[in-house]
Design an enzyme around this catalytic site. Structure first.
Site, PDB file in Angstrom:
ATOM      1  CD  GLU A  62      -1.748  -2.405   1.399  1.00 45.39           C
ATOM      2  OE1 GLU A  62      -0.592  -2.631   1.817  1.00 45.39           O
ATOM      3  OE2 GLU A  62      -2.588  -3.300   1.251  1.00 45.39           O
ATOM      4  CG  HIS A 131     -11.231  -7.710   6.171  1.00 43.22           C
ATOM      5  ND1 HIS A 131     -10.313  -8.140   7.095  1.00 43.22           N
ATOM      6  CD2 HIS A 131     -10.807  -8.199   4.976  1.00 43.22           C
ATOM      7  CE1 HIS A 131      -9.384  -8.865   6.495  1.00 43.22           C
ATOM      8  NE2 HIS A 131      -9.655  -8.906   5.212  1.00 43.22           N
TER       9      HIS A 131
END
Length: 326
Positions: A62, A131
């Site tokens: 990321e 998540h």
């Protein structure tokens, strides 16, 4: 695409497609955005139609993805970056807050950073921590970043295009549990401003303010309250930085009460900023303190417990009753 009823995820896909068609400098980057079409299939078919040079599958990195996007923006591109899940954005947090957010001010306005960072966020899909989180307040606190979240397909379609056309970085939070909710999208419409709030239901007795996934819950709460003779106004903020306080203030001056609803923990959350600002602006109009409904100050729970964690109809209506009791 003219006017049609489509899911929110499809609306973002159509918006990205239009941006790729319109501007050759637009690129899409992220893990699995190409061949797979994204974990939630938001980018489905785009690599096939626009090629691997414009819809780019990246390594699982990321920080590297955002850092590369910053370099591409310096070279005149408009990257649209996907972070696969909300809780995975933190390896890139340093790049976002110390580089991306500050380039404009550091260069005295000479350097633009036209980057959109898409982050599917929030719970309600039966997933675990990392998540299902709602980190919007962390980014809204950082000067130099714009933070938005659509609640329906039409806003998703238009807000994505407006975000891509913005010359400074936009954090685009996508409510993943609304990906499959359908609503009418008119591709010929004239959209409102990217950072403008909307009154999505008019009412007289109290204002519910929300954004992203909680707008639908607030509309359901308003419908339930109406059966008991309570008239609730619902304001979809749409943007957490900047916030359209003028629209919210006008609503609260009519109803004289405000409940702010979001999924993120209430402690130090965006509701605290909204409550403070509205109290300053509307002190002599308020007939009750501004109340907040949100998640608890705890890590996101296992999937079996998320219904207890997430604000639902009952918790919203409890706060409505508390406010109306003053």
């Amino acid at each position: 695409m003219s006017s049609q009823k489509i899911p929110l995820a499809k609306a973002i896909n159509e918006s990205l497609r239009k941006a790729l068609e319109t501007d050759p400098k637009v690129l899409i980057m992220g893990e699995d955005v190409g061949k797979l079409g994204g974990v939630f299939r938001v980018t489905d078919g785009l690599q096939k139609d626009f090629g691997e040079d414009r819809v780019i599958d990246t390594p699982l990195a990321e920080s590297g993805i955002v850092g590369t996007a910053i370099g591409l923006a310096l070279r005149g591109y408009r990257p649209v970056v996907e972070i696969q899940f909300d809780g995975f954005v933190f390896p890139a947090y340093d790049q976002i807050v110390t580089q991306l957010a500050k380039m404009h001010a550091r260069s005295l306005g000479k350097v633009k950073m036209p980057i959109v960072i898409r982050i599917p966020y929030g719970g309600g899909i039966g997933a675990v921590e990392h998540h299902s989180e709602s980190p919007e307040a962390l980014f809204a606190h950082v000067a130099g970043l714009k933070v938005v979240s659509p609640s329906n397909a039409s806003d998703a379609y238009w807000m994505m295009q407006q975000a891509i056309q913005t010359d400074d970085p936009v954090i685009f939070f996508e409510p993943k549990r609304r990906y499959w909710d359908k609503s009418e999208v008119d591709a010929e419409a004239i959209p409102g401003p990217l950072h403008g709030a909307k009154v999505v239901r008019e009412g007289e007795h109290l204002t519910l303010a929300a954004y992203g996934p909680m707008v639908k819950v607030c509309l359901e709460a308003a419908a339930a309250a109406a059966e008991e003779g309570k008239s609730l106004e619902v304001v979809d903020l749409r943007s957490m930085s900047p916030i359209d306080f003028d629209t919210l203030q006008a609503s609260v001056e009519r109803t004289r009460r405000l409940v702010v609803v979001h999924e993120a923990p209430v402690f130090y959350g965006s509701g605290a900023e909204i409550a403070a600002r509205i109290t300053e602006r509307c002190f002599y109009h308020l007939e009750a303190p501004v109340l907040r409904v949100g998640g608890f100050h705890t890590p996101y729970p296992p999937a079996r417990l998320e219904d207890e964690y997430l604000p639902g109809l009952d918790r919203v209506l409890d706060s409505v009753d508390r406010s109306l009791a003053y």
